[in-house]
Design a protein around this motif. Structure first.
Motif, PDB file in Angstrom:
ATOM      1  N   TYR A   1      -9.992  -3.053   0.942  1.00 43.62           N
ATOM      2  CA  TYR A   1     -10.683  -1.925   1.574  1.00 43.62           C
ATOM      3  C   TYR A   1      -9.846  -1.478   2.761  1.00 43.62           C
ATOM      4  N   VAL A   2      -9.180  -0.340   2.618  1.00 39.30           N
ATOM      5  CA  VAL A   2      -8.337   0.220   3.666  1.00 39.30           C
ATOM      6  C   VAL A   2      -9.210   1.140   4.505  1.00 39.30           C
ATOM      7  N   PHE A   3      -9.253   0.921   5.818  1.00 43.58           N
ATOM      8  CA  PHE A   3     -10.209   1.676   6.636  1.00 43.58           C
ATOM      9  C   PHE A   3      -9.606   2.109   7.964  1.00 43.58           C
ATOM     10  N   SER A   4     -10.229   3.121   8.546  1.00 46.15           N
ATOM     11  CA  SER A   4      -9.876   3.603   9.876  1.00 46.15           C
ATOM     12  C   SER A   4     -11.130   4.125  10.556  1.00 46.15           C
ATOM     13  N   LEU A   5     -11.148   4.043  11.880  1.00 50.33           N
ATOM     14  CA  LEU A   5     -12.262   4.619  12.645  1.00 50.33           C
ATOM     15  C   LEU A   5     -11.963   6.089  12.939  1.00 50.33           C
ATOM     16  N   ASP A   6     -11.666   6.833  11.899  1.00 49.11           N
ATOM     17  CA  ASP A   6     -11.278   8.241  11.988  1.00 49.11           C
ATOM     18  C   ASP A   6     -11.958   9.012  10.865  1.00 49.11           C
ATOM     19  N   PRO A   7     -13.302   9.079  10.906  1.00 48.61           N
ATOM     20  CA  PRO A   7     -14.034   9.718   9.805  1.00 48.61           C
ATOM     21  C   PRO A   7     -13.930  11.236   9.834  1.00 48.61           C
ATOM     22  N   VAL A   8     -14.248  11.852   8.708  1.00 48.34           N
ATOM     23  CA  VAL A   8     -14.307  13.311   8.622  1.00 48.34           C
ATOM     24  C   VAL A   8     -15.468  13.819   9.463  1.00 48.34           C
ATOM     25  N   ASP A   9     -16.625  13.198   9.311  1.00 46.80           N
ATOM     26  CA  ASP A   9     -17.831  13.552  10.065  1.00 46.80           C
ATOM     27  C   ASP A   9     -17.892  12.685  11.319  1.00 46.80           C
ATOM     28  N   PRO A  10     -17.904  13.290  12.515  1.00 48.20           N
ATOM     29  CA  PRO A  10     -17.954  12.480  13.734  1.00 48.20           C
ATOM     30  C   PRO A  10     -19.176  11.569  13.807  1.00 48.20           C
ATOM     31  N   ALA A  11     -20.222  11.885  13.046  1.00 50.39           N
ATOM     32  CA  ALA A  11     -21.415  11.035  13.044  1.00 50.39           C
ATOM     33  C   ALA A  11     -21.223   9.782  12.204  1.00 50.39           C
ATOM     34  N   ALA A  12     -20.192   9.749  11.387  1.00 42.64           N
ATOM     35  CA  ALA A  12     -19.892   8.561  10.580  1.00 42.64           C
ATOM     36  C   ALA A  12     -19.120   7.549  11.422  1.00 42.64           C
ATOM     37  N   THR A  13     -18.991   6.339  10.898  1.00 49.01           N
ATOM     38  CA  THR A  13     -18.333   5.258  11.632  1.00 49.01           C
ATOM     39  C   THR A  13     -16.893   5.054  11.195  1.00 49.01           C
TER      40      THR A  13
ATOM     41  N   LEU B   1       0.808  -1.224   0.000  1.00 54.68           N
ATOM     42  CA  LEU B   1       0.000   0.000   0.000  1.00 54.68           C
ATOM     43  C   LEU B   1       0.843   1.277   0.000  1.00 54.68           C
ATOM     44  N   GLY B   2       2.160   1.148  -0.019  1.00 52.70           N
ATOM     45  CA  GLY B   2       3.002   2.330   0.028  1.00 52.70           C
ATOM     46  C   GLY B   2       2.988   3.010   1.379  1.00 52.70           C
ATOM     47  N   LEU B   3       2.799   2.249   2.436  1.00 55.34           N
ATOM     48  CA  LEU B   3       2.747   2.776   3.798  1.00 55.34           C
ATOM     49  C   LEU B   3       3.865   2.177   4.638  1.00 55.34           C
ATOM     50  N   GLU B   4       3.950   2.618   5.901  1.00 55.15           N
ATOM     51  CA  GLU B   4       4.902   2.067   6.857  1.00 55.15           C
ATOM     52  C   GLU B   4       4.218   0.979   7.678  1.00 55.15           C
ATOM     53  N   PRO B   5       4.974  -0.032   8.137  1.00 55.23           N
ATOM     54  CA  PRO B   5       4.356  -1.082   8.956  1.00 55.23           C
ATOM     55  C   PRO B   5       3.599  -0.541  10.161  1.00 55.23           C
ATOM     56  N   GLY B   6       4.093   0.554  10.745  1.00 57.78           N
ATOM     57  CA  GLY B   6       3.413   1.142  11.899  1.00 57.78           C
ATOM     58  C   GLY B   6       2.070   1.754  11.585  1.00 57.78           C
ATOM     59  N   ASP B   7       1.787   1.968  10.290  1.00 61.80           N
ATOM     60  CA  ASP B   7       0.480   2.510   9.899  1.00 61.80           C
ATOM     61  C   ASP B   7      -0.618   1.447   9.956  1.00 61.80           C
ATOM     62  N   ILE B   8      -0.221   0.176   9.916  1.00 62.08           N
ATOM     63  CA  ILE B   8      -1.189  -0.927   9.863  1.00 62.08           C
ATOM     64  C   ILE B   8      -1.580  -1.294  11.290  1.00 62.08           C
ATOM     65  N   ASP B   9      -2.877  -1.352  11.576  1.00 63.29           N
ATOM     66  CA  ASP B   9      -3.388  -1.484  12.943  1.00 63.29           C
ATOM     67  C   ASP B   9      -3.908  -2.894  13.220  1.00 63.29           C
TER      68      ASP B   9
ATOM     69  N   CYS C   1     -10.553  -7.871   1.024  1.00 61.91           N
ATOM     70  CA  CYS C   1      -9.634  -7.881   2.157  1.00 61.91           C
ATOM     71  C   CYS C   1      -9.720  -6.537   2.876  1.00 61.91           C
ATOM     72  N   LEU C   2     -10.078  -6.580   4.144  1.00 63.90           N
ATOM     73  CA  LEU C   2     -10.235  -5.382   4.960  1.00 63.90           C
ATOM     74  C   LEU C   2      -8.917  -5.101   5.680  1.00 63.90           C
ATOM     75  N   ILE C   3      -8.325  -3.932   5.435  1.00 66.09           N
ATOM     76  CA  ILE C   3      -7.022  -3.581   6.000  1.00 66.09           C
ATOM     77  C   ILE C   3      -7.196  -2.432   6.997  1.00 66.09           C
ATOM     78  N   PRO C   4      -6.993  -2.689   8.299  1.00 63.47           N
ATOM     79  CA  PRO C   4      -7.128  -1.619   9.281  1.00 63.47           C
ATOM     80  C   PRO C   4      -5.891  -0.718   9.317  1.00 63.47           C
ATOM     81  N   VAL C   5      -6.122   0.585   9.301  1.00 63.94           N
ATOM     82  CA  VAL C   5      -5.050   1.582   9.309  1.00 63.94           C
ATOM     83  C   VAL C   5      -5.312   2.535  10.477  1.00 63.94           C
ATOM     84  N   ARG C   6      -4.243   3.059  11.057  1.00 68.31           N
ATOM     85  CA  ARG C   6      -4.372   3.798  12.323  1.00 68.31           C
ATOM     86  C   ARG C   6      -5.195   5.076  12.221  1.00 68.31           C
TER      87      ARG C   6
END
Length: 300
Positions: free
Chosen positions: A208-220, A151-159, A175-180
């Protein structure tokens, strides 16, 4: 009724909150007279992530059969923006009878016949609700260095401490990939060959690269979708991936069963999308709407 060699089409921005947002989808009507090779050529001509063709059903109980292709010619059969946008076009342009506020139809997608609920206000379409297939949990990927390199990221970015990197399907295995955090997701620049190798080894179609850090706090969650297996570098709104993610978030207790899950996608592409999923046990449903921004005819 289409005349010989004339094919009506609509252009729909799916999951958009205003025109020119969301995920653009061409929808071609009365496509029974097109063979598969020509459908692929039409898809290449439109040059969008996917193009959907509406045909007569071949399975009992189905209202319409849908076939969707990507530009390189891969057929996809998950119930995502490709299907929701097709039903929105039919409903919004008067091809479906609105004899009650909620009408159930059935779509033939690949081997599945799944219900589609169209919600109306008078004769105007308001929302589409599509049932996904029963959830299935597949293989996990445990090497953060390999994931990050793809993904062109650092190992520490993967959660991986909070979520597994896992293939989950509600009709299509992704494949769901959790990111910090959201910033790391926006930095992602996939290496297509490495990501393709990872997905093949895991039995996944897309990532699907995802994080629980949405733009809108009402989103998941906040997400991006990459799918080199079918020739899509990035997709701006992916219902077939939002279904698996919502199932995993319920399974891990992030949201309770029976909840609504809002996933933000497409922001990194300048096409913001909000995808709504509801999960109750094995019942997974996608909610959404679209905007028809163009219509015309193909002369083939």
């Amino acid at each position: 009724m289409a005349t010989k060699n004339h094919f009506k089409f609509y252009w729909v921005d799916v999951f958009a909150t205003e025109p020119l947002g969301g995920n653009p989808l061409p929808v071609v009507l009365d496509a029974d007279r097109l063979d598969e090779a020509t459908m692929k050529l039409v898809t290449r001509e439109f040059n969008q992530a996917e193009t959907t063709f509406i045909l007569k059903p071949t399975q009992p109980g189905a209202t319409h059969r849908l076939r969707s292709f990507t530009v390189p010619g891969h057929e996809v059969s998950g119930a995502g923006h490709n299907a929701l946008g097709a039903w929105w076009a039919l409903a919004a342009r008067g091809h479906l009878k609105a004899d009650s506020p909620e009408v159930t139809f059935h779509q033939e997608l690949g081997e599945h016949v799944l219900p589609v609920d169209v919600l109306f206000e008078g004769q105007d379409a308001r929302r589409i609700v599509m049932k996904h297939a029963t959830p299935a949990f597949g293989a996990t990927v445990s090497d953060p260095a390999r994931i990050a390199a793809s993904l062109g990221l650092e190992p520490g970015d993967i959660d991986l401490a909070r979520f597994p990197a896992q293939v989950v399907s509600t009709g299509a295995p992704h494949c769901l990939i959790p990111v910090r955090n959201r910033g790391a997701i926006d930095r992602a620049k996939p290496d297509a060959e490495r990501l393709l190798s990872l997905l093949r080894d895991a039995g996944g179609e897309g990532c699907y690269v995802f994080s629980l850090d949405p733009v809108d706090p009402a989103a998941t969650a906040y997400a991006r979708f990459f799918n080199p297996t079918v020739g899509i570098y990035e997709d701006s709104a992916t219902g077939t991936a939002a279904g698996p993610l919502s199932v995993q978030l319920v399974a891990k207790g992030v949201v309770p069963d029976g909840s609504t899950v809002i996933i933000e996608q497409g922001f990194a592409m300048g096409r913001p999308s909000r995808i709504e999923m509801r999960v109750r046990g094995d019942d997974v449903r996608l909610y959404g709407a679209g905007i028809v921004i163009a219509e015309g005819e193909l002369f083939i």
